[in-house]
Design an enzyme around this catalytic site. Structure first.
Site, mmCIF file in Angstrom:
data_model
loop_
_atom_site.group_PDB
_atom_site.id
_atom_site.type_symbol
_atom_site.label_atom_id
_atom_site.label_comp_id
_atom_site.label_asym_id
_atom_site.label_seq_id
_atom_site.Cartn_x
_atom_site.Cartn_y
_atom_site.Cartn_z
ATOM 1 N N CYS B 86 0.837 -1.211 0.000
ATOM 2 C CA CYS B 86 0.000 0.000 0.000
ATOM 3 C C CYS B 86 0.873 1.262 0.000
ATOM 4 O O CYS B 86 1.502 1.566 -1.005
ATOM 5 C CB CYS B 86 -0.974 -0.061 1.175
ATOM 6 S SG CYS B 86 -2.377 1.051 0.979
ATOM 7 N N HIS B 201 -3.627 -5.618 1.090
ATOM 8 C CA HIS B 201 -2.919 -5.855 2.354
ATOM 9 C C HIS B 201 -2.882 -7.335 2.722
ATOM 10 O O HIS B 201 -3.756 -7.803 3.463
ATOM 11 C CB HIS B 201 -3.638 -5.105 3.481
ATOM 12 C CG HIS B 201 -3.405 -3.629 3.465
ATOM 13 N ND1 HIS B 201 -2.352 -3.034 4.122
ATOM 14 C CD2 HIS B 201 -4.092 -2.638 2.869
ATOM 15 C CE1 HIS B 201 -2.398 -1.720 3.936
ATOM 16 N NE2 HIS B 201 -3.438 -1.452 3.171
ATOM 17 N N GLU B 203 -1.031 -8.774 4.826
ATOM 18 C CA GLU B 203 -0.797 -8.952 6.271
ATOM 19 C C GLU B 203 -2.099 -8.859 7.065
ATOM 20 O O GLU B 203 -2.152 -9.279 8.216
ATOM 21 C CB GLU B 203 0.225 -7.918 6.774
ATOM 22 C CG GLU B 203 -0.296 -6.513 7.048
ATOM 23 C CD GLU B 203 -0.571 -5.668 5.808
ATOM 24 O OE1 GLU B 203 -0.603 -6.215 4.687
ATOM 25 O OE2 GLU B 203 -0.791 -4.446 5.973
#
Lengths: 79, 227
Positions: B86, B201, B203
């Site tokens: 990002c 994302h 994660e």
């Protein structure tokens, strides 16, 4: 010395903010608006020996940080 | 696998990245402050999501000039793997480590939701635990995620296989591109295969308790390759 730097998106790069402004102007009745491009205005005060030195330095600032050459053009004016 | 997560003022996914890295690799990553000028010896550097330096001027522009990012560039040149998520992707394009630029979303809104991606390549250090052409669900959360590069650059990066993730079309065949990215590009790798940037994302999709695990395999791929 004072300088005004105008950063604008290159032609051909989609400008969604400009388009939103154009739509808003149309809805206000400004039907003649064909296109709107939005940019940034950056004013810099700097010490420099002369105008040519200032121009060179401002140009370097634009290339290194103030404008992204992939998507933006810039124009420097000494005031 | 040892990793470092760079923390900028305004990073807000640094801890998410750290939690996932520790869960997958078993090793706590080193958190490195933006004002530092050197990095510890690691196998992977993560530039996390967030709003480095408030995204003033342009997303990622200030961070790209920070002392630590000069060190990241030097490590990348030595072959250390770099993952930019990002805002991290925005920083990678601003530094020139990846081609193109990330612009305001075409719809002008901040978009925070799950999106489906197609895995375009699985022969990379970042994606070898996926299957070719697989459809995965990973969240996005960004306002400046519209990938832009000129046609010439796009043809070159496609030709060299640098597009790794693309926004998937809907099951009905309509575009699933959330932000106007050119050619539906969601994630890119550099020519060396060691630097990757992606807007979604992974994660945040690495623990079933948080709603999805499709991002976890990206970190498993890295662990497998870099151990």
């Amino acid at each position: 010395m004072k300088a005004r730097i105008t950063v604008t998106l290159k032609n051909g790069v989609l400008d969604p903010q400009g388009r939103a402004i154009a739509n808003a102007l149309h809805s206000l009745g400004f039907g003649g608006v064909e296109d709107v491009r939005q940019g940034k205005l950056i004013e810099v005060e700097l010490k420099a020996a002369d105008e040519a030195a200032a121009q060179t330095e401002l140009d370097a600032m634009c290339r290194q940080l103030l404008a992204n050459p992939v998507i933006e053009n810039y124009r420097v004016e000494l005031l | 696998m040892k990793s470092a997560v760079i923390v900028f003022p305004g990073s807000n996914c640094d801890r998410d990245a750290a939690v996932t890295l520790e869960a997958v690799t078993g090793v706590k990553p080193v958190m490195v402050w933006h004002g530092d000028e050197a990095l510890p010896k690691v196998d992977l550097i993560v530039l996390p999501g967030g709003f480095s330096y408030g995204d003033y001027l342009r997303s990622g522009a200030m961070a790209a000039q920070s002392p630590i990012v000069r060190a990241v560039k030097a490590e990348a040149e030595r072959g250390v793997a770099v993952l930019g998520i990002c805002n991290g992707f925005q920083i990678l394009t601003e530094t020139g480590l990846l081609p193109g630029a990330l612009m305001r979303n075409s719809g002008l809104n901040f978009i925070c939701r799950d999106v489906d991606l197609i895995v375009e390549r699985t022969d990379t250090a970042f994606t070898n635990a996926y299957t070719q052409g697989e459809r995965v669900t990973i969240p996005i959360a960004h306002k400046d995620g519209s990938y832009f590069a000129e046609d010439e650059t796009l043809d070159r990066i496609e030709g060299e296989g640098q597009v790794v993730f693309r926004y998937a079309p809907t099951p009905e065949g309509a575009s699933g591109n959330p932000n106007g990215s050119r050619r539906d590009i969601a994630g890119l790798i550099d020519r060396t295969g060691r630097i990757m940037g992606l807007m979604p994302h992974p994660e945040r999709a690495a623990d079933a308790a948080l709603g999805g695990i499709d991002g976890r395999r990206l970190f498993e791929s890295l662990t497998r390759t870099l151990n």
